[in-house]
Design a protein around this motif. Structure first.
Motif, mmCIF file in Angstrom:
data_model
loop_
_atom_site.group_PDB
_atom_site.id
_atom_site.type_symbol
_atom_site.label_atom_id
_atom_site.label_comp_id
_atom_site.label_asym_id
_atom_site.label_seq_id
_atom_site.Cartn_x
_atom_site.Cartn_y
_atom_site.Cartn_z
ATOM 1 N N ALA A 4 41.280 16.554 40.804
ATOM 2 C CA ALA A 4 41.214 17.724 39.937
ATOM 3 C C ALA A 4 42.545 17.930 39.236
ATOM 4 O O ALA A 4 43.604 17.504 39.714
ATOM 5 C CB ALA A 4 40.849 18.968 40.742
ATOM 6 N N ILE A 5 42.484 18.589 38.082
ATOM 7 C CA ILE A 5 43.665 18.911 37.295
ATOM 8 C C ILE A 5 43.441 20.290 36.686
ATOM 9 O O ILE A 5 42.301 20.687 36.439
ATOM 10 C CB ILE A 5 43.907 17.835 36.208
ATOM 11 N N ALA A 6 44.527 21.028 36.464
ATOM 12 C CA ALA A 6 44.399 22.397 35.952
ATOM 13 C C ALA A 6 45.331 22.632 34.768
ATOM 14 O O ALA A 6 46.499 22.222 34.791
ATOM 15 C CB ALA A 6 44.711 23.409 37.056
ATOM 16 N N PHE A 7 44.793 23.313 33.749
ATOM 17 C CA PHE A 7 45.557 23.659 32.552
ATOM 18 C C PHE A 7 45.561 25.180 32.386
ATOM 19 O O PHE A 7 44.501 25.807 32.418
ATOM 20 C CB PHE A 7 44.939 23.011 31.313
ATOM 21 N N PHE A 8 46.737 25.735 32.219
ATOM 22 C CA PHE A 8 46.896 27.182 32.060
ATOM 23 C C PHE A 8 47.506 27.509 30.696
ATOM 24 O O PHE A 8 48.570 26.986 30.355
ATOM 25 C CB PHE A 8 47.842 27.737 33.128
ATOM 26 N N ASP A 9 46.852 28.379 29.937
ATOM 27 C CA ASP A 9 47.513 29.023 28.806
ATOM 28 C C ASP A 9 48.617 29.921 29.377
ATOM 29 O O ASP A 9 48.602 30.269 30.564
ATOM 30 C CB ASP A 9 46.480 29.852 28.030
ATOM 31 N N PHE A 10 49.569 30.286 28.530
ATOM 32 C CA PHE A 10 50.697 31.092 29.005
ATOM 33 C C PHE A 10 50.587 32.559 28.565
ATOM 34 O O PHE A 10 50.361 33.437 29.389
ATOM 35 C CB PHE A 10 52.001 30.463 28.493
ATOM 36 N N ASP A 11 50.703 32.812 27.261
ATOM 37 C CA ASP A 11 50.729 34.189 26.762
ATOM 38 C C ASP A 11 49.388 34.882 26.956
ATOM 39 O O ASP A 11 48.366 34.436 26.441
ATOM 40 C CB ASP A 11 51.098 34.206 25.280
ATOM 41 N N GLY A 12 49.403 35.973 27.706
ATOM 42 C CA GLY A 12 48.186 36.732 27.950
ATOM 43 C C GLY A 12 47.376 36.237 29.121
ATOM 44 O O GLY A 12 46.518 36.956 29.633
ATOM 45 N N THR A 13 47.636 35.015 29.563
ATOM 46 C CA THR A 13 46.935 34.455 30.722
ATOM 47 C C THR A 13 47.830 34.534 31.961
ATOM 48 O O THR A 13 47.482 35.182 32.942
ATOM 49 C CB THR A 13 46.512 32.995 30.452
ATOM 50 N N ILE A 14 48.998 33.895 31.869
ATOM 51 C CA ILE A 14 49.983 34.000 32.945
ATOM 52 C C ILE A 14 50.837 35.253 32.763
ATOM 53 O O ILE A 14 51.258 35.867 33.735
ATOM 54 C CB ILE A 14 50.867 32.735 32.984
ATOM 55 N N THR A 15 51.064 35.621 31.497
ATOM 56 C CA THR A 15 51.869 36.813 31.205
ATOM 57 C C THR A 15 50.975 37.970 30.774
ATOM 58 O O THR A 15 49.820 37.777 30.396
ATOM 59 C CB THR A 15 52.886 36.534 30.086
ATOM 60 N N THR A 16 51.548 39.160 30.774
ATOM 61 C CA THR A 16 50.791 40.353 30.376
ATOM 62 C C THR A 16 50.866 40.604 28.883
ATOM 63 O O THR A 16 50.150 41.468 28.370
ATOM 64 C CB THR A 16 51.343 41.594 31.106
ATOM 65 N N ARG A 17 51.747 39.872 28.176
ATOM 66 C CA ARG A 17 51.887 40.091 26.732
ATOM 67 C C ARG A 17 52.417 38.843 26.043
ATOM 68 O O ARG A 17 52.829 37.899 26.710
ATOM 69 C CB ARG A 17 52.782 41.290 26.451
ATOM 70 N N ASP A 18 52.433 38.875 24.715
ATOM 71 C CA ASP A 18 52.908 37.750 23.917
ATOM 72 C C ASP A 18 54.422 37.634 24.053
ATOM 73 O O ASP A 18 55.149 38.580 23.732
ATOM 74 C CB ASP A 18 52.517 37.977 22.451
ATOM 75 N N THR A 19 54.895 36.484 24.489
ATOM 76 C CA THR A 19 56.326 36.340 24.746
ATOM 77 C C THR A 19 57.149 36.062 23.492
ATOM 78 O O THR A 19 58.379 36.157 23.547
ATOM 79 C CB THR A 19 56.596 35.254 25.804
ATOM 80 N N LEU A 20 56.522 35.732 22.364
ATOM 81 C CA LEU A 20 57.304 35.561 21.137
ATOM 82 C C LEU A 20 58.043 36.854 20.822
ATOM 83 O O LEU A 20 59.244 36.845 20.539
ATOM 84 C CB LEU A 20 56.397 35.161 19.963
ATOM 85 N N PHE A 21 57.338 37.964 20.879
ATOM 86 C CA PHE A 21 57.974 39.246 20.569
ATOM 87 C C PHE A 21 58.948 39.658 21.667
ATOM 88 O O PHE A 21 59.962 40.310 21.391
ATOM 89 C CB PHE A 21 56.908 40.308 20.317
ATOM 90 N N GLU A 22 58.658 39.255 22.884
ATOM 91 C CA GLU A 22 59.575 39.563 23.994
ATOM 92 C C GLU A 22 60.878 38.769 23.871
ATOM 93 O O GLU A 22 61.951 39.282 24.182
ATOM 94 C CB GLU A 22 58.900 39.283 25.331
ATOM 95 N N ASP A 171 37.214 16.880 38.240
ATOM 96 C CA ASP A 171 37.176 18.328 38.047
ATOM 97 C C ASP A 171 38.356 18.761 37.192
ATOM 98 O O ASP A 171 39.517 18.520 37.553
ATOM 99 C CB ASP A 171 37.235 19.067 39.387
ATOM 100 N N ILE A 172 38.055 19.396 36.069
ATOM 101 C CA ILE A 172 39.085 19.946 35.198
ATOM 102 C C ILE A 172 38.943 21.466 35.198
ATOM 103 O O ILE A 172 37.858 22.006 34.964
ATOM 104 C CB ILE A 172 38.964 19.400 33.761
ATOM 105 N N TYR A 173 40.043 22.132 35.501
ATOM 106 C CA TYR A 173 40.113 23.590 35.454
ATOM 107 C C TYR A 173 40.921 23.985 34.227
ATOM 108 O O TYR A 173 41.929 23.349 33.908
ATOM 109 C CB TYR A 173 40.825 24.144 36.689
ATOM 110 N N ALA A 174 40.494 25.031 33.532
ATOM 111 C CA ALA A 174 41.264 25.544 32.401
ATOM 112 C C ALA A 174 41.198 27.069 32.406
ATOM 113 O O ALA A 174 40.144 27.654 32.687
ATOM 114 C CB ALA A 174 40.744 24.999 31.080
ATOM 115 N N TYR A 175 42.332 27.681 32.105
ATOM 116 C CA TYR A 175 42.444 29.135 32.124
ATOM 117 C C TYR A 175 43.031 29.604 30.798
ATOM 118 O O TYR A 175 44.059 29.081 30.345
ATOM 119 C CB TYR A 175 43.353 29.590 33.269
ATOM 120 N N GLY A 176 42.382 30.570 30.162
ATOM 121 C CA GLY A 176 42.871 31.097 28.899
ATOM 122 C C GLY A 176 42.386 32.517 28.694
ATOM 123 O O GLY A 176 41.612 33.048 29.495
ATOM 124 N N ASP A 177 42.832 33.115 27.586
ATOM 125 C CA ASP A 177 42.481 34.526 27.362
ATOM 126 C C ASP A 177 42.100 34.840 25.924
ATOM 127 O O ASP A 177 41.811 35.994 25.606
ATOM 128 C CB ASP A 177 43.651 35.427 27.769
#
Length: 197
Positions: A4-22, A171-177
C-alpha cells in the motif's frame, strides 16, 4: 502481502488553512498581507469567477510579495515557519493518519500545490517526501513565477507518476479536501475526502 501507498494533500487536508497566505503573513507581517490582498482584490475576484487560472493567480501573488527576494533568505524564513508557525495549523487527525500509514510500512507522500520550500522542511522531519510546486529562481532570487506547472489537479497525478512506479501497489490511499485533489483521489481505491475535519 498487499503493498500500500498513501498520498496526502497539504493545504486544508493536513492543515486547517491555506499556507500560502500564512507564509506571507509570517514573512511580511499581517499589515502587509492585508494591504497586498486589498490591492490584488480585483484580480482575486476574476480568479474566483474562473477568468484567471489557478497558476496565474498564484504567480501574481508570489510576484507581488516575493519577487527579487534572495532565495537563501526566503528559505531560511520558510524553515523558521515550519518550526514556529506550522505546528499550530496542523490537524491532529491527519497527523494520526500519517503515523498509522508509516507504522504499517506504507510509503507516504505529501502532494501539494504549495511550494516545496515551506512544506518539505516539515515533511522531512517525518521522513515523508514532498511533491509540490516549485519556485523559479534566477540569479539567486525568486522571480515570483513557478518552475513548471502548479502542482494542482491533473498535475498532482503527473508528478506522482513521474516520481513513483504505482504498479507494485495493490492499495492506494489518497486524502484531499478540494476540487484540486479530485484527480489524485481518482487514483486511489481508498479515498479520504475531508476525512480529518
Amino acid at each position: 502481502m498487499k503493498h500500500a501507498i498513501a498520498f496526502f494533500d497539504f493545504d486544508g487536508t493536513i492543515t486547517t488553512r491555506d499556507t500560502l497566505f500564512e507564509i506571507i503573513r509570517f514573512q511580511k507581517g499581517r499589515a502587509a498581507l492585508y494591504a497586498g490582498m486589498a490591492v490584488l482584490s480585483p484580480l482575486l475576484v476574476l480568479f474566483k469567477l474562473g477568468v484567471i487560472s489557478n497558476q496565474r493567480m498564484k504567480e501574481i501573488v508570489l510576484r507581488f510579495f516575493f519577487r527579487n527576494t534572495p532565495v537563501a533568505e526566503f528559505q531560511e524564513q520558510c524553515d523558521k515557519f515550519c518550526r514556529e508557525r506550522l505546528p499550530s495549523l496542523l490537524r491532529p487527525k491527519a497527523l494520526n493518519a500519517i503515523a498509522w500509514h508509516l507504522a504499517q510500512g506504507h510509503p507516504v507522500y505529501i502532494v501539494t500545490a504549495s511550494a516545496e520550500n515551506w512544506v518539505e522542511p516539515w515533511s522531512r522531519t517525518l521522513g515523508v517526501p514532498c511533491l509540490g510546486s516549485r519556485l523559479e529562481v534566477t540569479g539567486g532570487r525568486i522571480t515570483g513565477l513557478l518552475l513548471g506547472k502548479n502542482c494542482h489537479g491533473d498535475e498532482k497525478v503527473c508528478r506522482i507518476r513521474e516520481s513513483i512506479q504505482l504498479t507494485p501497489y495493490n492499495d492506494i490511499y489518497a486524502y484531499g479536501d478540494s476540487s484540486g485533489d479530485r484527480e489524485m483521489l481518482a487514483l486511489a481505491q481508498h479515498k479520504g475526502f475531508r476525512a480529518f475535519e
